[in-house]
Write an enzyme that holds these catalytic residues in place. Structure first.
Site, PDB file in Angstrom:
ATOM      1  N   ASN A 119       0.779  -1.289   0.008  1.00  0.00           N
ATOM      2  CA  ASN A 119      -0.101  -0.228  -0.484  1.00  0.00           C
ATOM      3  C   ASN A 119       1.247   1.210  -0.109  1.00  0.00           C
ATOM      4  OD1 ASN A 119      -2.874  -0.775   0.570  1.00  0.00           O
ATOM      5  ND2 ASN A 119      -1.506  -2.158   2.520  1.00  0.00           N
ATOM      6  N   GLU A 170     -13.345  -6.830  -2.703  1.00  0.00           N
ATOM      7  CA  GLU A 170     -12.175  -7.815  -1.069  1.00  0.00           C
ATOM      8  C   GLU A 170     -13.667  -7.785  -0.244  1.00  0.00           C
ATOM      9  OE1 GLU A 170      -8.971  -4.295  -0.067  1.00  0.00           O
ATOM     10  OE2 GLU A 170     -10.569  -3.499  -1.406  1.00  0.00           O
TER      11      GLU A 170
END
Ligand code: C2E
Ligand code: CA
Ligand code: CA
Length: 759
Positions: free
Chosen positions: A587, A712
């Protein structure tokens, strides 16, 4: 003028008046003139005494003035003794009585002793040595002049002087020379410099008397009696007055030109000798040439020294100026010319020591965007313009400072209402400012504190208020209220903690599998950071990433995450072959994209690990991607390197769809909120259709744009089934695999290899 100087001036005036009347009319006795000196000395002595008693003097100063007082009284006595003698011999001038010579001689000795005891404030040995040398030169020069023009003529006078008069003359001359040379070196201290000069000048006035007596005949002697000697009394009352008013002045360097002056002074008698051929046998002209040469040489040497001295002074001045400049630079911001943080702290400390004060902290909103999209020059221009706005709004008496980047502070001493200043700032920024005609918006925090409050507390509170203003969306002013400080200081603590944790290597990465929905094969991993806190145990990123972003620590932390992910992915490829995974995804925060080194960091992470660029996929949120030209350029550069970009939490932002056109994304990650409950109800019912609408739209759009998708937050098989139906091929979630330490992922890969080998 105090009463002592008034008295001394009056007596002196009366003396002069009497002398005028006496010379013009012959009225009265010559002896009256002898009264002036004792009276003047009495006044001088008393003025010193009164000053000594009313001023707190340092011990050295007390001793000095006591000596001067004694000198005055001794002088007064010595001259008082002459008065009866004068009346007796009038109209003839009296001879100097032996007692007078003794008493006055003692007085001069006391004065000399007093002057010699005044410390010069010189400390180093070398300095002292140099000073003694200078003083001897000056003393000899001065003495030579006095000898030639005063003492020698007195000794050789046609009408020989009495021994007593000669002794006084010699002693006074020595005192004059000694005092003058000494006084030039007084740098300040226990005895006021000017007072000391006035005292030394008495020696000169005495010397003047001697000269008058020699060259002025009887009238000269009388003028000396009435004006010359008594004026030293006036000088002493002036010196005492001066000492009374003396403030502690900074010591200044003593006179440096005196020795050179002395060298030149010696030439005076020498030149005089040269002119008065009576010292020379007629015809001995070579002597004159030598003397002429000596005078010229010494004169030139003195001149040369003077030039050197002047150069030194210029150098010193330059030094002082550059020192001042340096001091200014050390305490001011070069861009805006405002005070910097250090100076502001100093001023705030001083203001709070005096009484209440307010601190207004102002921070530009979205300054980074201006900097990134319009360039640093525009950013600088905006800061300068805002500094001007602040200066105007703050008004006189306030101190304006630039604390850091786009953070400014205004110190308002007393009880100037900070709201008023903020109001003025808001009005000034309602119209575009700077050359770029930019509209500037700012947030402000304000705190007012009573006198005696520690500066750090006021600053902390104003900062906490500013933080609240920012949290409320910016463009507003918040005054500090109780309770605001706590979260901010908790963040500050966390910030410090994070820094230490990074240095101590307390961060770990866990990896969550990205799984092919149809056959359950791991196609990639997302790297998620964890903090193994020594006391708190595993800390979730939700608890510290925001703090890391605010403090900027996310930049080094994110760099570490990036490198570690690349290293681990490359290690897996090395162990299990190139097909072990399609992508490893760390990320990336928006703050990292603003870091000027970001692109280089990515390139270095790839190069150092040997991971092929297409195996790296950076996860970015929509809001991060929507941050102006600079970010957009960075993303295109990374894309050009072959690295893939994934849009995280897709669908939660406002402009998800239009974003896909502008941004070189390769993967969209459907946010967990669209997966939640997707399995409820039979397909085809209106509720289920509504729930699935976004998931369906996203996958269709992605297919149209040839983007990969990841769903997700899949927590059960029903969700997985429904997503497969909708067209999703890759998913992520607790149902498919929790985030786990790398060893467990390694074990999964090893198991898969065993199964493949067995098949
Ligand atoms: P994210 O990027 O959306 O990461 C997915 C988060 O959802 C992870 O939480 C993951 O553990 C969690 N998750 C995965 N599957 C499921 C599921 O089936 N159910 C539920 N309820 N949750 C699931 P985590 O690890 O706590 O990370 C939270 C957020 O912190 C991440 O959200 C990401 O935005 C941020 N983050 C984590 N690691 C880093 C990092 O290294 N750098 C940056 N900048 N941010 C990170
Ligand atoms: Ca993510
Ligand atoms: Ca996500």
């Amino acid at each position: 003028m105090n009463r002592w100087t008034t008295a001394a001036t009056t007596v002196l005036g009366l003396g002069v008046l009497w002398y005028a009347v006496w010379t013009l009319t012959g009225f009265g006795s010559i002896a009256v003139g002898y009264l002036v000196m004792p009276v003047m000395m009495l006044i001088a002595g008393l003025s010193v005494r009164s000053m000594r008693r009313s001023v707190g003097l340092a011990p050295a100063g007390r001793r000095f003035w006591l000596m001067i007082e004694v000198t005055c009284h001794l002088f007064g006595m010595g001259y008082a003794i002459m008065v009866p003698a004068a009346f007796r011999t009038a109209p003839e001038l009296p001879a100097v009585p032996v007692v007078t010579a003794v008493v006055v001689g003692a007085a001069v000795l006391v004065a000399m002793w007093g002057v010699s005891q005044v410390p010069l404030g010189v400390t180093t040995r070398a300095e002292r040595g140099k000073q003694w040398l200078d003083r001897v030169i000056a003393f000899l020069g001065c003495s030579a002049v006095l000898w030639h023009f005063g003492v020698a003529p007195a000794i050789m006078a046609a009408e020989p002087w009495s021994t007593a008069a000669l002794v006084i003359t010699v002693m006074v001359c020595v005192f004059a020379a000694g005092a003058v040379t000494k006084v030039s070196y007084i740098a300040g201290g226990p005895v006021d410099r000017t007072a000391m000069r006035l005292v030394a000048a008495t020696g000169l006035s005495a010397a003047a008397l001697v000269l008058l007596s020699i060259y002025g005949g009887p009238h000269g002697a009388m003028i000396g009696q009435v004006l010359g000697m008594p004026s030293s009394g006036l000088l002493i009352t002036l010196a005492a007055a001066r000492q009374r008013a003396a403030v502690d002045r900074r010591p200044r360097p003593g006179n440096v030109w005196l020795p050179y002056l002395a060298v030149a002074a010696v030439d005076l008698p020498v030149a005089d000798v040269l002119i008065q051929s009576r010292y020379w046998a007629p015809g001995v002209w070579e002597g004159r040439v030598i003397v002429l040469a000596a005078v010229t040489v010494t004169g030139l040497v003195a001149l040369r020294q003077y030039v050197v001295w002047r150069d030194n002074m210029a150098l010193l001045r330059e030094n002082r100026e550059s020192e001042q400049r340096l001091r200014h630079e050390a305490t001011h911001d070069p861009l805006t010319g405002l005070a910097n943080r250090a100076l502001f702290r100093q001023r705030l400390d001083a203001a709070l020591a005096d009484g209440p004060a307010s601190v207004l902290l102002a921070d530009l909103d979205e300054f980074k965007t201006v900097n990134d999209s319009l360039g640093h020059d525009a950013g600088d221009g905006l800061l300068v313009a805002f500094a001007d706005v602040l200066r105007d709004a703050a008004g006189p008496g306030a101190e304006v400072a630039r604390l850091a980047g786009d953070e400014f502070a205004v110190l308002l001493p007393g009880d100037v209402p900070g709201e008023l200043v903020a109001e003025r700032m808001a009005i000034a920024t309602a119209l575009p400012v700077s050359d770029q005609r930019l509209l500037v918006r700012f947030s402000a925090g304000l705190d007012t504190a009573p006198g005696g409050t520690p500066a750090s507390r006021v600053l902390r509170r104003a900062d906490a208020a500013l933080y609240v203003a920012k949290e409320r969306g910016g463009a507003n002013l918040v005054r500090y209220a109780d309770g605001m400080e706590r979260p901010a200081s908790a963040h500050a603590r966390l910030g410090g903690d994070l820094r230490r944790a990074l240095a101590d290597g307390e961060f770990r990465l866990v990896y969550q599998p990205l799984v092919a929905l149809t056959d359950g094969r791991i196609v990639g991993v997302e790297a998620l950071v964890r903090w193994e806190h020594p006391e708190r145990g595993m800390v979730s990123p939700a608890d510290f990433i925001p703090a890391a972003e605010r403090t900027g620590l996310i930049v080094p932390l994110g760099r570490w995450v990036l490198r570690e992910t690349c290293r681990q992915a490359a290690a897996w490829i090395a162990e299990f072959g190139p097909d072990v995974l399609e992508k490893a995804s760390p990320n990336v925060s928006v703050r990292q994209l603003h870091d000027p080194d970001f692109v280089a960091d990515v390139a270095a992470a790839l190069a150092d690990s040997g991971l092929p660029a297409d195996r790296l996929a950076l996860e970015l949120t929509e809001s991060a991607v929507l941050r102006g030209h600079h970010v957009s350029r960075v993303l295109h550069e990374v894309h050009a390197m072959g690295v893939r970009l994934a849009l995280d939490d897709f669908g939660t932002g406002e402009s998800s769809l239009s974003l896909l056109r502008a941004f070189p994304a390769a993967i969209v990650k459907l946010d967990k909120s669209f997966v939640d409950n997707i399995e409820i109800d039979e397909p085809g019912t209106p509720e289920a259709d509504a729930r699935q609408a976004v998931a369906r739209a996203v996958v269709q759009l992605a297919r149209a744009l040839s983007l990969d998708t990841v769903a997700e937050g899949i927590e059960n098989q029903e969700q997985a089934d429904r997503l497969i139906q909708l067209g999703y091929t890759v998913g992520q979630g607790y149902h498919l695999g929790r985030p786990m330490p790398p060893e467990q992922i390694t074990a999964l890969f090893a198991a898969r290899r065993r199964v493949a080998a067995a098949a």
